[in-house]
Design an enzyme around this catalytic site. Structure first.
Site, short mmCIF file in Angstrom:
data_model
loop_
_atom_site.label_atom_id
_atom_site.label_comp_id
_atom_site.label_asym_id
_atom_site.label_seq_id
_atom_site.Cartn_x
_atom_site.Cartn_y
_atom_site.Cartn_z
N ASP A 170 -2.99 -7.32 -2.10
CA ASP A 170 -3.89 -6.43 -1.28
C ASP A 170 -5.46 -6.88 -0.96
O ASP A 170 -6.02 -6.40 -0.32
CB ASP A 170 -3.48 -5.22 -1.56
N LYS A 214 0.92 -1.37 -0.14
CA LYS A 214 -0.07 -0.10 -0.02
C LYS A 214 0.79 1.39 0.08
O LYS A 214 1.91 1.29 0.37
CB LYS A 214 -1.01 -0.02 1.21
N ARG A 235 -10.88 -11.25 1.53
CA ARG A 235 -11.72 -12.42 0.89
C ARG A 235 -10.89 -13.76 0.98
O ARG A 235 -11.70 -14.57 0.81
CB ARG A 235 -12.01 -11.80 -0.45
#
Length: 495
Positions: free
Chosen positions: A349, A279, A353
């Protein structure tokens, strides 16, 4: 943790003769309530209104010196009487909470009967009062050398009038306080830094819920067991971290033996660097909040346990840390989930899930009545809904409606989103059964479609709380959606 208690005062008590350190009375615009009139034999309160400093707006408060046996009198603005409704009541009670936080009194008496009527029901109001003031009592202290002073208030008595029995009034206060404590527990876990709140820490907190309570059982699956179960998707996330992943299972058996449980599945990424798909540095500190779904499961279970709800609830927390290293999963890698479905990881990233899909497969073993997963899943959800609503996805219309109604009742609202096959096609991969991202369009929806592929065979809902779980200014966890989830479970317990 706050030691604040809530009690029911006698409805027959004369407000002018009742001894208290702080009497709290409603004011509607420039009109004193019946209780305020009874207290104001010398005309002190009417004189204060005539000065014009206090307008009686919703949530406005004004403290006056004592009258009769009350050491102080707090005027609580409730707006115009004809317009007093649940929304105005929430503003008034929030103002009361703020005022009590600024006050040095250790005990107070709220005359709530004047705030009830056709539009505001008694039990609802008392639960709101206890919940709001408990939430307002929260202070983060864990890593501060000079934390803020705690709430001075230790006891709030509430006079509900004669329209509500003492037993029902006390039950409403107790449930509101339990909900507030659950919300605060969730906030505390979310606010802790990632070097304290690790997957191992979440496991230890889960074990605390079962200590001394025969109705609660906690089991923690380590990485070795997860490998045996084939949880390659979950383990792909923790591969780059020195912190071992944990699959935490908490069973609350408050209902009939053998009754199908309501299952809550929480995303517990205790810090999300993005992995190899790292990120940007700005606001990366806020990725400690990526475990707020897991925190909400623990907070909801605490509230359910405190309320002793007569139903079975199981919490599943998929806890991991997402970090880059030589062992980390790489973009383009293909992993196999517990269900046997293969997944091409196009972006490391999009890790939430990946832990949730194995947890959802594990949940099928429990033969659930319904499964709800809660996750700070996508930035796309923040773009779509902001911070006001959590996104609600479901493969079952009745379940979706139950959650939406619970959110409306608690003002912890959700908004239903689509799960169309058109979006599902964006997850097609040339090299695996599914890709873990579906491109730039409809990111929150394609993430939900990914999860839906692992939630077949039982009623399932997904709450994307990326926008509602924490605030950036002022920074801090909100405790959502504990209120929605707890009300949903209360409704199921009531039948």
């Amino acid at each position: 943790m706050s030691t604040l208690t809530f009690t029911t005062a006698r409805a027959s008590a004369d407000p002018a003769k009742t001894k208290t350190r702080c009497a709290i009375v409603a004011v509607f615009g420039n009109e004193l309530s019946a209780t305020a009139e009874a207290l104001d034999s010398a005309g002190t309160l009417r004189a204060a209104l005539k000065l014009g400093d206090f307008k009686g707006k919703p949530g406005e408060t004004h403290m006056l010196p004592g009258i009769g046996n009350a050491e102080r009198v707090m005027l609580l603005g409730c707006g115009e009487r004809a317009q007093f409704n649940p929304a105005v009541a929430r503003d008034a009670v929030q103002g009361l909470s703020t005022a009590l936080n600024a006050c040095s009194t250790t005990e107070a008496l709220l005359h709530a009967a004047d705030m009830l009527g056709d539009n505001v029901e008694g039990a609802w109001l008392l639960e709101l009062v206890a919940r709001t003031i408990t939430v307002g009592s929260y202070r983060y202290t864990r890593t501060l050398s000079k934390p803020k002073d705690p709430l001075a208030l230790k006891k709030l008595a509430v006079n509900p009038g004669k329209g509500l029995s003492s037993q029902k009034a006390q039950t409403a206060l107790d449930q509101g306080a339990a909900l507030g404590r659950g919300i605060n527990y969730t906030r505390e876990l979310g606010n802790l830094p990632g070097n304290i709140c690790t997957p191992t820490y979440l496991a230890s907190e889960a074990r605390k819920l079962s200590r001394g309570n025969s109705k609660v059982r906690t089991q923690v699956l380590e990485e070795k067991k997860m490998r045996e179960l084939g949880m390659g998707s979950l383990l792909s996330v923790s591969a780059g971290s020195d912190e071992p992943a944990k699959l935490i299972v908490i069973e609350y058996r408050g209902g009939k033996s053998g009754s199908a449980p309501q299952v809550l599945v929480g995303k517990g990424i205790t810090f999300d660097s993005g992995g190899i798909s790292i990120k940007p540095g700005a606001k990366m500190d806020e990725m400690k909040y990526d475990m707020c779904g897991a925190a909400s499961v623990l907070g909801t279970l605490q509230a359910v346990i405190d309320m002793a709800l007569p139903l079975n609830v199981t919490g599943i927390i998929a806890a991991a840390e997402n970090m880059p290293s030589g062992r980390a999963t790489k973009p383009g890698d293909v992993v196999k989930s517990m269900s046997g479905t293969t997944i091409e990881i196009l972006n490391t990233d999009a890790e939430g899930r990946l832990v949730l899909c194995d947890a959802l497969t594990f949940a099928r073993r429990l033969k659930p009545a319904a499964v709800i997963d809660i996750a700070t899943l996508t930035g796309a959800c923040v773009v779509a809904l902001g911070s006001h609503a959590s996104a609600v996805y479901a493969n079952n219309d009745a379940l979706a409606e139950q959650l939406l109604q619970a959110g409306t009742a608690t003002h912890d609202r959700g908004w239903r989103m689509p799960l169309w096959e058109d979006y599902r096609k964006q997850l097609n991969s040339n090299f695996a059964d599914l890709a873990n991202i579906g491109g730039p369009e409809g990111g929150s929806i394609t993430a939900a479609c990914f999860l839906a592929a692992f939630a077949e065979g039982y009623p399932w809902a997904h709450l994307d709380i990326a926008g509602s779980a924490w605030n950036s200014a002022p920074k801090g966890a909100t405790g959502r959606p504990v209120a929605m989830l707890t009300r949903y479970l209360q409704d199921r317990a009531a039948g």
